[in-house]
Design an enzyme around this catalytic site. Structure first.
Site, PDB file in Angstrom:
ATOM      1  N   ALA A  66       0.844  -1.189   0.000  1.00 24.51           N
ATOM      2  CA  ALA A  66       0.000   0.000   0.000  1.00 24.51           C
ATOM      3  C   ALA A  66       0.880   1.240   0.000  1.00 24.51           C
ATOM      4  O   ALA A  66       2.075   1.177   0.291  1.00 24.51           O
ATOM      5  CB  ALA A  66      -0.909   0.004   1.222  1.00 24.51           C
ATOM      6  N   GLY A 112      -0.590  -5.212   1.136  1.00 28.45           N
ATOM      7  CA  GLY A 112      -1.871  -5.095   0.449  1.00 28.45           C
ATOM      8  C   GLY A 112      -1.874  -5.756  -0.910  1.00 28.45           C
ATOM      9  O   GLY A 112      -2.926  -6.179  -1.403  1.00 28.45           O
ATOM     10  N   GLU A 115      -2.567  -9.334  -0.244  1.00 29.81           N
ATOM     11  CA  GLU A 115      -3.974  -9.411   0.156  1.00 29.81           C
ATOM     12  C   GLU A 115      -4.903  -9.302  -1.050  1.00 29.81           C
ATOM     13  O   GLU A 115      -5.957  -9.939  -1.102  1.00 29.81           O
ATOM     14  CB  GLU A 115      -4.283  -8.330   1.184  1.00 29.81           C
ATOM     15  CG  GLU A 115      -3.590  -8.595   2.520  1.00 29.81           C
ATOM     16  CD  GLU A 115      -3.819  -7.500   3.541  1.00 29.81           C
ATOM     17  OE1 GLU A 115      -4.493  -7.764   4.545  1.00 29.81           O
ATOM     18  OE2 GLU A 115      -3.317  -6.378   3.328  1.00 29.81           O
ATOM     19  N   GLU A 135       3.718  -6.244   7.335  1.00 30.80           N
ATOM     20  CA  GLU A 135       3.101  -5.179   8.125  1.00 30.80           C
ATOM     21  C   GLU A 135       3.680  -5.035   9.528  1.00 30.80           C
ATOM     22  O   GLU A 135       3.752  -3.921  10.070  1.00 30.80           O
ATOM     23  CB  GLU A 135       1.578  -5.404   8.207  1.00 30.80           C
ATOM     24  CG  GLU A 135       0.814  -5.030   6.947  1.00 30.80           C
ATOM     25  CD  GLU A 135       0.770  -6.151   5.922  1.00 30.80           C
ATOM     26  OE1 GLU A 135       0.019  -6.023   4.941  1.00 30.80           O
ATOM     27  OE2 GLU A 135       1.488  -7.167   6.095  1.00 30.80           O
TER      28      GLU A 135
END
Length: 260
Positions: A66, A112, A115, A135
């Site tokens: 991200a 992300g 994900e 993360e």
């Protein structure tokens, strides 16, 4: 909608979505997530689209995470809303798409980005792919479904290892643990995804959608997956695909299914 961060193309009933931020390793920012929402949602009502393939521009990254700069100063409530909005508008929309979605993982799929791949129904990786959830190195945890979907695919032990160590794994390791369905040479990645999607699209569209609903229900604690399967199985008998499929079988010919 005018897309600034995505490249969209429809060919042979397949919608190709390319995340086009190569200079940022295709990192997900708010604008890109908004565009993904419109693209995936729009595909659900587009009769020319049978399935979706998502990939990243270039050969270095699928999505390398991200855009951290956008949420670096967020407080608790803002962080919660960031996660919640991502779930509802993008990642859950992909996971619950009535049309099959394949992730073509061409390089780094981190945070992300992984994900995003996890939300897809099928994942095919190139040999140079690297996957991970880093993360915890930022003082965070995966917030777009990573703790749940990774565990569903690889089991609690492996998911704990990947999330808690933040280590990356390569394509072969991902294949062994069930994170990806297939690993191919970089130059064959898109062809392999197209071939698999084309095979899927040769089957009954209504049965494909019903199967996605039933499989997803098996992972939903608020639903009885067996009951959903029974319902979806019964519904199949009331549509034209069933009549065509059975007729073709009895007549010893190939089925010809039409997309609504």
């Amino acid at each position: 909608m005018t897309y600034e961060n995505l490249l969209l193309n429809i060919s042979n009933e397949i919608l190709f979505i390319v995340i086009n931020r190569e200079n940022r390793l295709n990192a997900l920012n708010k604008a890109t997530l908004a565009e993904l929402h419109f693209a995936i949602s729009g595909a659900q009502i587009d009769a020319t689209v049978g399935g979706i393939i998502i990939t990243g521009a270039g050969e270095k990254a699928f999505v390398a995470g991200a855009d951290i700069s956008e949420f670096a100063l967020f407080n608790e409530e803002e962080g919660k809303m960031l996660s919640q909005e991502g779930h509802h508008k993008v990642f859950d929309v992909i996971a619950n798409s009535a049309k099959p979605v394949i992730a073509a993982i061409n390089g780094f799929a981190l945070g992300g980005g992984l994900e995003l791949a996890l939300a897809c129904h099928i994942r095919i990786a190139s040999e140079n792919a690297k996957m991970g959830l880093p993360e915890v190195t930022l003082g965070l945890i995966p917030g777009y479904g990573g703790t749940q979907r990774l565990t569903e695919l690889v089991g609690k032990g492996k998911a704990m290892e990947m999330i808690l160590t933040a280590d990356m794994i390569d394509g072969e390791q991902a294949l062994v643990c069930g994170l990806v369905n297939k690993v191919v040479a970089q130059e064959n990645l898109m062809l392999s995804c197209e071939e698999m999607m084309s095979k899927i699209l040769s089957r009954s569209p209504k049965a494909i959608s019903a199967a996605i609903v039933a499989v997803n229900a098996s992972l939903d604690k608020n639903q009885n997956g067996f009951t959903v399967e029974i319902e979806e199985f019964g519904k199949c008998f009331g549509n034209k695909d069933f009549k065509e499929g059975v007729s073709a079988f009895l007549e010893k010919r190939k089925s010809t299914f039409e997309r609504d």
